[in-house]
Design an enzyme around this catalytic site. Structure first.
Site, PDB file in Angstrom:
ATOM      1  CE  LYS A   1      -3.386  -0.404  -6.227  1.00  0.00           C
ATOM      2  NZ  LYS A   1      -2.459  -0.170  -5.118  1.00  0.00           N
TER       3      LYS A   1
HETATM    4  C1  E4P Z   1       0.591  -1.597  -5.303  1.00  0.00           C
HETATM    5  O1  E4P Z   1      -0.261  -1.248  -6.066  1.00  0.00           O
HETATM    6  C2  E4P Z   1       0.322  -2.398  -4.090  1.00  0.00           C
HETATM    7  O2  E4P Z   1      -0.646  -1.789  -3.318  1.00  0.00           O
HETATM    8  C3  E4P Z   1       1.575  -2.630  -3.319  1.00  0.00           C
HETATM    9  O3  E4P Z   1       2.634  -2.897  -4.218  1.00  0.00           O
HETATM   10  C4  E4P Z   1       1.447  -3.692  -2.252  1.00  0.00           C
HETATM   11  O4  E4P Z   1       2.707  -3.975  -1.731  1.00  0.00           O
HETATM   12  P1  E4P Z   1       2.929  -4.790  -0.371  1.00  0.00           P
HETATM   13  O5  E4P Z   1       2.675  -6.231  -0.647  1.00  0.00           O
HETATM   14  O6  E4P Z   1       4.369  -4.535  -0.046  1.00  0.00           O
HETATM   15  O7  E4P Z   1       1.971  -4.229   0.626  1.00  0.00           O
END
Ligand code: E4P
Length: 216
Positions: free
Chosen positions: A84
């Site tokens: 990522k």
């Molecule tokens: C997923 O890949 C993200 O890191 C995650 O959905 C972020 O979510 P949040 O906005 O609730 O932190």
């Protein structure tokens, strides 16, 4: 539609996997920190053993050269790791190199359709628009997903869209209605998807009637 779980909690992943509809996992440094994990390698390996689906592990580097090195290291942890990276110019540069080596990249922190277009052009396997965080600032997160789907459809890009930053069952429903590839969902919301008060009421009534018929 694929369901990923958005957590670094092993128990939550194990439980969600037992439901039979878990297709992958996404993590990020904040989710790791919530589990008290500061060095993520062993934890990523443990998550990868719980699911055959892609497990997104976020690189902490911010400069492309360091991202490439970290991406290679993360990808070597298990065959189902997806690296990522943030949707920045450095992230795009690193994506091109890593994708060229056959490493799956999930470009994250996507808040505009043009960021998603660049992600696809760079060869990202996944792109993660953050719908909840856009809703939080008064924009329509799901409209962003629709725009990305239109652009990807126009050019037959194969990058899969992960609807991220999901806050509620409504986000999952809307993502399904517009045909998004994947939603990454917090554990609590996965539970809410299956719930309806009339189902609980119906089960209780069936049990009560059965007990009455049995003379209990
Ligand atoms: C997923 O890949 C993200 O890191 C995650 O959905 C972020 O979510 P949040 O906005 O609730 O932190």
């Amino acid at each position: 539609m694929k369901f990923f779980i958005d957590t670094a909690n092993l128990e939550e992943i194990r439980e969600a996997a037992s439901y039979g509809f878990l297709d992958g996992v996404t993590t990020n440094p904040s989710l790791m920190a919530r589990e008290g994990i500061s060095r993520q390698d062993a934890h990523i390996r443990a998550i990868c053993e719980l699911t055959p689906g892609p497990v997104s592990a976020e690189a902490l580097a911010v400069e492309s050269g360091a991202m490439i090195e970290e991406g290679r290291r993360l990808a070597a942890l298990a065959p189902n790791v997806a690296v990522k990276l943030p949707s920045t110019l450095d992230g795009l540069k690193a994506t091109g190199v890593l994708a060229g080596e056959g490493i799956k990249v999930n470009l994250t922190l996507v808040f505009s359709p043009l960021q998603a277009l660049l992600a696809a052009k760079a060869g990202a396997a996944f792109v993660s628009p953050f719908v909840g965080r856009l809703d939080d600032v008064g924009q329509d997160g799901l409209s962003l997903v629709e725009e990305i789907m239109t652009i990807y459809g126009n050019y037959a890009f194969e990058t899969e869209i992960i609807v991220a930053s999901v806050r509620s069952p409504q986000h999952v429903l809307k993502a399904a209605l517009i045909g998004a590839d994947i939603a990454t969902i917090p554990f609590k919301v996965i539970g809410q998807l299956a719930e309806h008060p009339l189902t609980d009421k119906g089960v209780a009534a069936f049990m009560a009637d059965q007990a009455k018929a049995a003379g209990k």
